[in-house]
Design a protein around this motif. Structure first.
Motif, PDB file in Angstrom:
ATOM      1  N   TYR A 191       0.829  -1.198   0.000  1.00 10.24           N
ATOM      2  CA  TYR A 191       0.000   0.000   0.000  1.00 10.24           C
ATOM      3  C   TYR A 191       0.866   1.250   0.000  1.00 10.24           C
ATOM      4  O   TYR A 191       0.437   2.304  -0.464  1.00 10.24           O
ATOM      5  CB  TYR A 191      -0.914   0.008   1.229  1.00 10.24           C
ATOM      6  CG  TYR A 191      -2.061  -0.971   1.139  1.00 10.24           C
ATOM      7  CD1 TYR A 191      -3.090  -0.774   0.229  1.00 10.24           C
ATOM      8  CD2 TYR A 191      -2.126  -2.077   1.978  1.00 10.24           C
ATOM      9  CE1 TYR A 191      -4.147  -1.665   0.145  1.00 10.24           C
ATOM     10  CE2 TYR A 191      -3.177  -2.976   1.903  1.00 10.24           C
ATOM     11  CZ  TYR A 191      -4.183  -2.765   0.992  1.00 10.24           C
ATOM     12  OH  TYR A 191      -5.225  -3.651   0.902  1.00 10.24           O
ATOM     13  N   ILE A 192       2.065   1.134   0.570  1.00 10.25           N
ATOM     14  CA  ILE A 192       3.033   2.234   0.523  1.00 10.25           C
ATOM     15  C   ILE A 192       4.360   1.663   0.036  1.00 10.25           C
ATOM     16  O   ILE A 192       4.622   0.462   0.157  1.00 10.25           O
ATOM     17  CB  ILE A 192       3.204   2.915   1.899  1.00 10.25           C
ATOM     18  CG1 ILE A 192       3.641   1.903   2.973  1.00 10.25           C
ATOM     19  CG2 ILE A 192       1.919   3.628   2.313  1.00 10.25           C
ATOM     20  CD1 ILE A 192       3.956   2.530   4.309  1.00 10.25           C
ATOM     21  N   GLN A 193       5.218   2.548  -0.503  1.00  7.35           N
ATOM     22  CA  GLN A 193       6.476   2.097  -1.082  1.00  7.35           C
ATOM     23  C   GLN A 193       7.665   2.300  -0.157  1.00  7.35           C
ATOM     24  O   GLN A 193       8.693   1.653  -0.306  1.00  7.35           O
ATOM     25  CB  GLN A 193       6.729   2.844  -2.399  1.00  7.35           C
ATOM     26  CG  GLN A 193       5.630   2.663  -3.434  1.00  7.35           C
ATOM     27  CD  GLN A 193       5.421   1.196  -3.803  1.00  7.35           C
ATOM     28  OE1 GLN A 193       6.380   0.437  -3.988  1.00  7.35           O
ATOM     29  NE2 GLN A 193       4.153   0.778  -3.899  1.00  7.35           N
ATOM     30  N   ARG A 194       7.527   3.216   0.823  1.00 12.28           N
ATOM     31  CA  ARG A 194       8.645   3.496   1.732  1.00 12.28           C
ATOM     32  C   ARG A 194       8.102   3.782   3.125  1.00 12.28           C
ATOM     33  O   ARG A 194       6.967   4.273   3.279  1.00 12.28           O
ATOM     34  CB  ARG A 194       9.468   4.679   1.221  1.00 12.28           C
ATOM     35  CG  ARG A 194       8.694   5.943   1.033  1.00 12.28           C
ATOM     36  CD  ARG A 194       9.513   7.020   0.332  1.00 12.28           C
ATOM     37  NE  ARG A 194       8.808   8.297   0.299  1.00 12.28           N
ATOM     38  CZ  ARG A 194       7.873   8.625  -0.584  1.00 12.28           C
ATOM     39  NH1 ARG A 194       7.529   7.736  -1.522  1.00 12.28           N
ATOM     40  NH2 ARG A 194       7.289   9.800  -0.554  1.00 12.28           N
ATOM     41  N   PRO A 195       8.883   3.524   4.180  1.00 14.54           N
ATOM     42  CA  PRO A 195       8.413   3.711   5.567  1.00 14.54           C
ATOM     43  C   PRO A 195       8.013   5.141   5.899  1.00 14.54           C
ATOM     44  O   PRO A 195       7.206   5.366   6.806  1.00 14.54           O
ATOM     45  CB  PRO A 195       9.616   3.264   6.407  1.00 14.54           C
ATOM     46  CG  PRO A 195      10.404   2.382   5.517  1.00 14.54           C
ATOM     47  CD  PRO A 195      10.217   2.911   4.133  1.00 14.54           C
ATOM     48  N   SER A 196       8.570   6.116   5.202  1.00 13.57           N
ATOM     49  CA  SER A 196       8.298   7.521   5.523  1.00 13.57           C
ATOM     50  C   SER A 196       7.051   8.058   4.831  1.00 13.57           C
ATOM     51  O   SER A 196       6.761   9.257   4.901  1.00 13.57           O
ATOM     52  CB  SER A 196       9.507   8.377   5.133  1.00 13.57           C
ATOM     53  OG  SER A 196       9.750   8.270   3.733  1.00 13.57           O
ATOM     54  N   ALA A 197       6.294   7.182   4.160  1.00 13.26           N
ATOM     55  CA  ALA A 197       5.184   7.637   3.315  1.00 13.26           C
ATOM     56  C   ALA A 197       4.129   8.424   4.084  1.00 13.26           C
ATOM     57  O   ALA A 197       3.502   9.336   3.528  1.00 13.26           O
ATOM     58  CB  ALA A 197       4.538   6.433   2.634  1.00 13.26           C
ATOM     59  N   TYR A 198       3.886   8.087   5.360  1.00 16.07           N
ATOM     60  CA  TYR A 198       2.820   8.732   6.119  1.00 16.07           C
ATOM     61  C   TYR A 198       3.285   9.940   6.931  1.00 16.07           C
ATOM     62  O   TYR A 198       2.471  10.588   7.584  1.00 16.07           O
ATOM     63  CB  TYR A 198       2.174   7.719   7.062  1.00 16.07           C
ATOM     64  CG  TYR A 198       1.343   6.679   6.346  1.00 16.07           C
ATOM     65  CD1 TYR A 198       0.180   7.038   5.674  1.00 16.07           C
ATOM     66  CD2 TYR A 198       1.714   5.346   6.344  1.00 16.07           C
ATOM     67  CE1 TYR A 198      -0.591   6.096   5.010  1.00 16.07           C
ATOM     68  CE2 TYR A 198       0.950   4.398   5.686  1.00 16.07           C
ATOM     69  CZ  TYR A 198      -0.199   4.769   5.024  1.00 16.07           C
ATOM     70  OH  TYR A 198      -0.952   3.838   4.374  1.00 16.07           O
ATOM     71  N   CYS A 199       4.574  10.239   6.896  1.00 17.83           N
ATOM     72  CA  CYS A 199       5.090  11.337   7.713  1.00 17.83           C
ATOM     73  C   CYS A 199       4.530  12.688   7.288  1.00 17.83           C
ATOM     74  O   CYS A 199       4.535  13.634   8.082  1.00 17.83           O
ATOM     75  CB  CYS A 199       6.619  11.361   7.667  1.00 17.83           C
ATOM     76  SG  CYS A 199       7.380   9.900   8.412  1.00 17.83           S
TER      77      CYS A 199
END
Length: 434
Positions: A191-199
């Motif tokens: 659902y997201i490509q990188r861990p920082s996507a929701y920051c």
């Protein structure tokens, strides 16, 4: 708790729904489920229709079936279920559903309001946001615990999810508890490509770079929901009985009601094995019976969408979850916990040794040798909890989890939604749409 996926049901006339193009459901030769069909609208919405399934009891409505609607509240309102929806406007949600389903259900506007549909299943959750290191420690603590009256499924733990279920497995359970690493789940499912996507999505979640999220989730099925609404302490008191004029509604003569009432008294003596003939009171003068909501004589009962999805019930389930897992206690290190026990004046030397034995046993079940019975272990567990400490230790001290801490981590937008919708009702929802 925040509200996620729900499965709702209502009765619909056969003439008001066209299921020609829907896919048949394999019902395994169960007569009452024959003819069932379903359709997947998108990743968020799913419909199924059971033309012969009685709605709310053993007296099916003529020419009506049961329509089930499954959807994710945060996906509908925010586009992503990482959002925590603790309170919402039912009217806004209903209008979104009507718009999304109007092509499939042209007469959806003629159905009862979504508030009054019955809940068959609901997923509720809350999130703990902390540094990635601390979230990992909380998860390890949970992995060492065994919750009373629940079975732990160990096979999912290495994948980042701890399951505790009320039955022997997930399929046989009316209550399922999942604790999992939410950001890892979003990455694994792409659902997201990188861990920082929701920051940078402060409208969805308050999470910083380097933080992680631990989601505590409960899946409740209708029997558990109804039981909690009627019996659980701390929830609003719902009257488990209703008064209806049964002869008028069911076309049953008075002598039949009297006979059923006499049978019900026998059933109460037999631990109510057959609720279908259960009456609590019957007044023959005006042909009025007081019937439990659980009785199949009732066309519907408690456990509607508006019964369950309110802020007060969410708070109740957060409190019960925190209490069940003892997260209101301090999780400290083994050294500090043993030091506290050694310096305590309320335990004898024998009790201190047993307390430490129990702690080691609970933290490493495979290696620790404990000669105490399960009853004694539970007794010493409660002694440790009474000191204000958790019996599971970590390599660093962790703060207790509180409702205030959870609510404080919510996005400002959701905090405002709670203020507006905390005492939601039908007319207020029409006036305030946010």
């Amino acid at each position: 708790m925040a509200f996620d996926r729900v499965v709702l049901s209502t009765h619909v006339k056969h003439t008001d729904i066209n299921i020609t193009d829907w896919r048949y459901i394999d019902v395994k030769d169960i007569p009452v489920l024959k003819g069932a069909k379903s359709i997947k609208v998108d990743d968020c919405l799913h419909l199924s229709y059971y033309p012969y399934l009685p709605y709310g009891g053993s007296y099916p409505y003529l020419l009506r079936g049961t329509l089930f609607l499954s959807f994710s509240i945060p996906k509908l309102l925010k586009g992503d279920n990482i959002a925590s929806i603790w309170a919402f406007n039912f009217q806004v949600l209903w209008e979104i559903l009507c718009m999304r389903l109007s092509n499939i259900l042209p007469k959806i506007y003629e159905l009862s309001h979504i508030r009054f549909w019955s809940i068959s299943k609901i997923e509720i959750n809350f999130d703990l946001i902390d540094s990635a290191e601390n979230i990992k420690r909380y998860y390890e603590v949970i992995g060492k615990m065994n919750v009373p009256r629940y079975n732990k499924l160990d096979e999912y733990e290495e994948d980042g999810t701890v399951y505790n279920v009320s039955g022997k497995d997930i399929g046989a359970s009316n209550a399922i508890e999942r604790i999992y690493l939410k950001k890892k789940e979003r990455l694994d499912r792409k659902y997201i490509q990188r861990p920082s996507a929701y920051c940078w999505r402060r409208d969805l979640v308050n999470i910083d770079l380097g933080d992680a999220m631990l989601r505590f989730e409960m899946e409740l099925h209708r029997p558990k929901i109804k039981y909690d609404l009627i019996h659980s302490k701390g929830l609003p008191r719902y009257n488990p009985y209703t008064c209806i004029s049964v002869p008028d509604d069911r076309k049953k003569p008075t002598h039949i009601l009297e006979q059923m009432f006499e049978e019900s008294k026998k059933q109460r003596f037999m631990k109510r094995k057959d609720p279908s003939i259960l009456f609590e009171k019957y007044n023959p003068d005006n042909n009025v019976a007081y019937i439990p909501y659980d009785s199949p004589l009732m066309p519907s009962g408690i456990g509607t969408f508006q019964d369950v999805c309110n802020y007060e019930i969410g708070i109740y389930y957060v409190k019960s979850f925190i209490s069940k897992y003892h997260f209101d206690k301090i999780i400290t290190t083994r050294k500090k916990l043993f030091s506290f026990i050694n310096n305590s004046t309320e335990f004898s030397m024998t009790e201190k040794n047993r307390l430490k034995m129990v702690i080691d046993h609970l933290n490493d079940r495979e290696k620790a040798n404990c000669i105490l019975s399960d009853k004694s272990i539970n007794k010493y567990k409660h002694k440790i909890l009474a000191m204000g400490y958790h019996y599971i230790y970590s390599d660093e001290e962790l703060k207790p989890i509180t409702i205030e801490r959870i609510l404080d981590s919510l996005p400002d937008e959701q905090k405002r939604a709670i203020e507006v919708n905390i005492d939601s009702d039908f007319f207020k929802d029409l006036q305030y749409k946010i």
